[in-house]
Design a protein around this motif. Structure first.
Motif, PDB file in Angstrom:
ATOM      1  N   GLY A   7       1.278   9.271  -6.261  1.00 45.35           N
ATOM      2  CA  GLY A   7       0.370   7.999  -6.812  1.00 45.35           C
ATOM      3  C   GLY A   7      -1.234   8.354  -6.874  1.00 45.35           C
ATOM      4  N   MET A   8      -1.443   9.392  -7.201  1.00 46.84           N
ATOM      5  CA  MET A   8      -2.953   9.828  -7.596  1.00 46.84           C
ATOM      6  C   MET A   8      -3.592   9.895  -6.022  1.00 46.84           C
ATOM      7  SD  MET A   8      -3.305  10.493 -10.518  1.00 46.84           S
ATOM      8  CE  MET A   8      -4.898  10.655 -10.921  1.00 46.84           C
ATOM      9  N   GLY A   9      -3.011  10.066  -5.126  1.00 44.85           N
ATOM     10  CA  GLY A   9      -3.515  10.268  -3.660  1.00 44.85           C
ATOM     11  C   GLY A   9      -3.598   8.806  -2.909  1.00 44.85           C
ATOM     12  N   MET A  10      -3.238   7.969  -3.384  1.00 48.26           N
ATOM     13  CA  MET A  10      -2.883   6.501  -2.600  1.00 48.26           C
ATOM     14  C   MET A  10      -1.983   6.719  -1.672  1.00 48.26           C
ATOM     15  SD  MET A  10      -4.028   3.583  -5.312  1.00 48.26           S
ATOM     16  CE  MET A  10      -2.291   3.033  -5.459  1.00 48.26           C
ATOM     17  N   ASP A  11      -2.374   6.326  -0.620  1.00 47.78           N
ATOM     18  CA  ASP A  11      -1.591   6.177   0.759  1.00 47.78           C
ATOM     19  C   ASP A  11      -1.127   4.477   0.836  1.00 47.78           C
ATOM     20  OD1 ASP A  11      -3.627   4.856   1.710  1.00 47.78           O
ATOM     21  OD2 ASP A  11      -3.902   6.261   3.424  1.00 47.78           O
ATOM     22  N   GLY A  12      -0.211   4.340   1.934  1.00 44.66           N
ATOM     23  CA  GLY A  12      -0.065   3.029   2.063  1.00 44.66           C
ATOM     24  C   GLY A  12      -1.132   1.854   1.896  1.00 44.66           C
ATOM     25  N   TRP A  13      -2.272   2.303   2.343  1.00 49.53           N
ATOM     26  CA  TRP A  13      -3.530   1.180   2.449  1.00 49.53           C
ATOM     27  C   TRP A  13      -3.980   1.046   0.941  1.00 49.53           C
ATOM     28  CZ3 TRP A  13      -3.962  -2.222   6.012  1.00 49.53           C
ATOM     29  CH2 TRP A  13      -3.760  -1.744   7.341  1.00 49.53           C
ATOM     30  N   GLY A  14      -3.942   1.995   0.201  1.00 48.25           N
ATOM     31  CA  GLY A  14      -4.278   1.911  -1.210  1.00 48.25           C
ATOM     32  C   GLY A  14      -3.311   1.162  -2.100  1.00 48.25           C
ATOM     33  N   TYR A  15      -1.877   0.947  -1.760  1.00 46.26           N
ATOM     34  CA  TYR A  15      -1.175   0.487  -2.329  1.00 46.26           C
ATOM     35  C   TYR A  15      -1.168  -1.128  -1.880  1.00 46.26           C
ATOM     36  CZ  TYR A  15       1.442   4.167  -4.452  1.00 46.26           C
ATOM     37  OH  TYR A  15       1.764   5.268  -5.089  1.00 46.26           O
ATOM     38  N   THR A  16      -1.722  -1.194  -0.670  1.00 50.37           N
ATOM     39  CA  THR A  16      -1.793  -2.567  -0.267  1.00 50.37           C
ATOM     40  C   THR A  16      -3.175  -3.346  -0.838  1.00 50.37           C
ATOM     41  OG1 THR A  16      -0.879  -1.993   1.983  1.00 50.37           O
ATOM     42  CG2 THR A  16      -2.396  -3.921   2.087  1.00 50.37           C
ATOM     43  N   ALA A  17      -4.124  -2.375  -0.852  1.00 45.91           N
ATOM     44  CA  ALA A  17      -5.488  -2.986  -1.468  1.00 45.91           C
ATOM     45  C   ALA A  17      -5.208  -3.322  -2.934  1.00 45.91           C
ATOM     46  CB  ALA A  17      -6.576  -1.763  -1.363  1.00 45.91           C
ATOM     47  N   ALA A  18      -4.429  -2.581  -3.709  1.00 46.19           N
ATOM     48  CA  ALA A  18      -4.130  -2.769  -5.040  1.00 46.19           C
ATOM     49  C   ALA A  18      -3.482  -3.791  -5.487  1.00 46.19           C
ATOM     50  CB  ALA A  18      -3.576  -1.447  -5.717  1.00 46.19           C
ATOM     51  N   GLY A  19      -2.455  -3.869  -4.481  1.00 45.44           N
ATOM     52  CA  GLY A  19      -1.672  -4.985  -4.564  1.00 45.44           C
ATOM     53  C   GLY A  19      -2.188  -6.582  -4.184  1.00 45.44           C
ATOM     54  N   LEU A  20      -3.226  -6.655  -3.347  1.00 43.53           N
ATOM     55  CA  LEU A  20      -3.893  -7.630  -2.973  1.00 43.53           C
ATOM     56  C   LEU A  20      -4.943  -8.078  -4.035  1.00 43.53           C
ATOM     57  CD1 LEU A  20      -4.583  -7.371   0.917  1.00 43.53           C
ATOM     58  CD2 LEU A  20      -3.165  -9.052  -0.325  1.00 43.53           C
ATOM     59  N   THR A  21      -5.491  -6.906  -4.618  1.00 43.08           N
ATOM     60  CA  THR A  21      -6.200  -7.235  -5.494  1.00 43.08           C
ATOM     61  C   THR A  21      -5.531  -7.727  -6.900  1.00 43.08           C
ATOM     62  OG1 THR A  21      -7.840  -5.285  -4.952  1.00 43.08           O
ATOM     63  CG2 THR A  21      -8.050  -6.111  -7.233  1.00 43.08           C
ATOM     64  N   MET A  22      -4.699  -7.352  -7.288  1.00 45.06           N
ATOM     65  CA  MET A  22      -3.750  -8.007  -8.370  1.00 45.06           C
ATOM     66  C   MET A  22      -3.175  -9.304  -8.114  1.00 45.06           C
ATOM     67  SD  MET A  22      -2.677  -7.758 -11.171  1.00 45.06           S
ATOM     68  CE  MET A  22      -2.261  -5.770 -11.758  1.00 45.06           C
ATOM     69  N   LEU A  23      -3.019  -9.685  -6.838  1.00 43.00           N
ATOM     70  CA  LEU A  23      -2.691 -10.924  -6.361  1.00 43.00           C
ATOM     71  C   LEU A  23      -3.991 -12.051  -6.584  1.00 43.00           C
ATOM     72  CD1 LEU A  23      -0.607 -13.105  -5.048  1.00 43.00           C
ATOM     73  CD2 LEU A  23      -1.468 -12.344  -2.887  1.00 43.00           C
TER      74      LEU A  23
END
Length: 86
Positions: A7-23
């Motif tokens: 995932g281009m170096g994203m960890d759990g927090w990166g996915y969480t931030a991306a998901g929250l931004t999309m929401l």
């Protein structure tokens, strides 16, 4: 050179931030759409009182008689939304 296959170096927090931004973006788009819809429906509702005012002015100037005024007023009030739907 380091390769990020996860995932281009994203960890759990990166996915969480991306998901929250999309929401947040989706909620913002929905809020704007709802605001625009309500504004357009309010504009349509405001036309009936203006029509009633115009009718009253024509009656006051003597352009239409009492019978014509009452007949047209009933038609306008039947078309106008009641406001109870809100």
């Amino acid at each position: 050179m380091r390769h990020y296959w996860n995932g281009m170096g994203m960890d759990g927090w990166g996915y969480t931030a991306a998901g929250l931004t999309m929401l947040v973006l989706m909620v913002l788009v929905a809020a704007v759409a709802i605001a625009l819809f309500r504004r357009s429906s309010d504009v349509r509702r405001d036309r009936a009182p203006a029509a009633e005012q115009l009718l009253a002015e024509r009656f006051a100037r003597g352009e239409i008689d009492d019978e014509e005024y009452r007949r047209r007023l009933v038609v306008l009030q039947d078309v106008k939304p009641s406001g109870k739907d809100r």
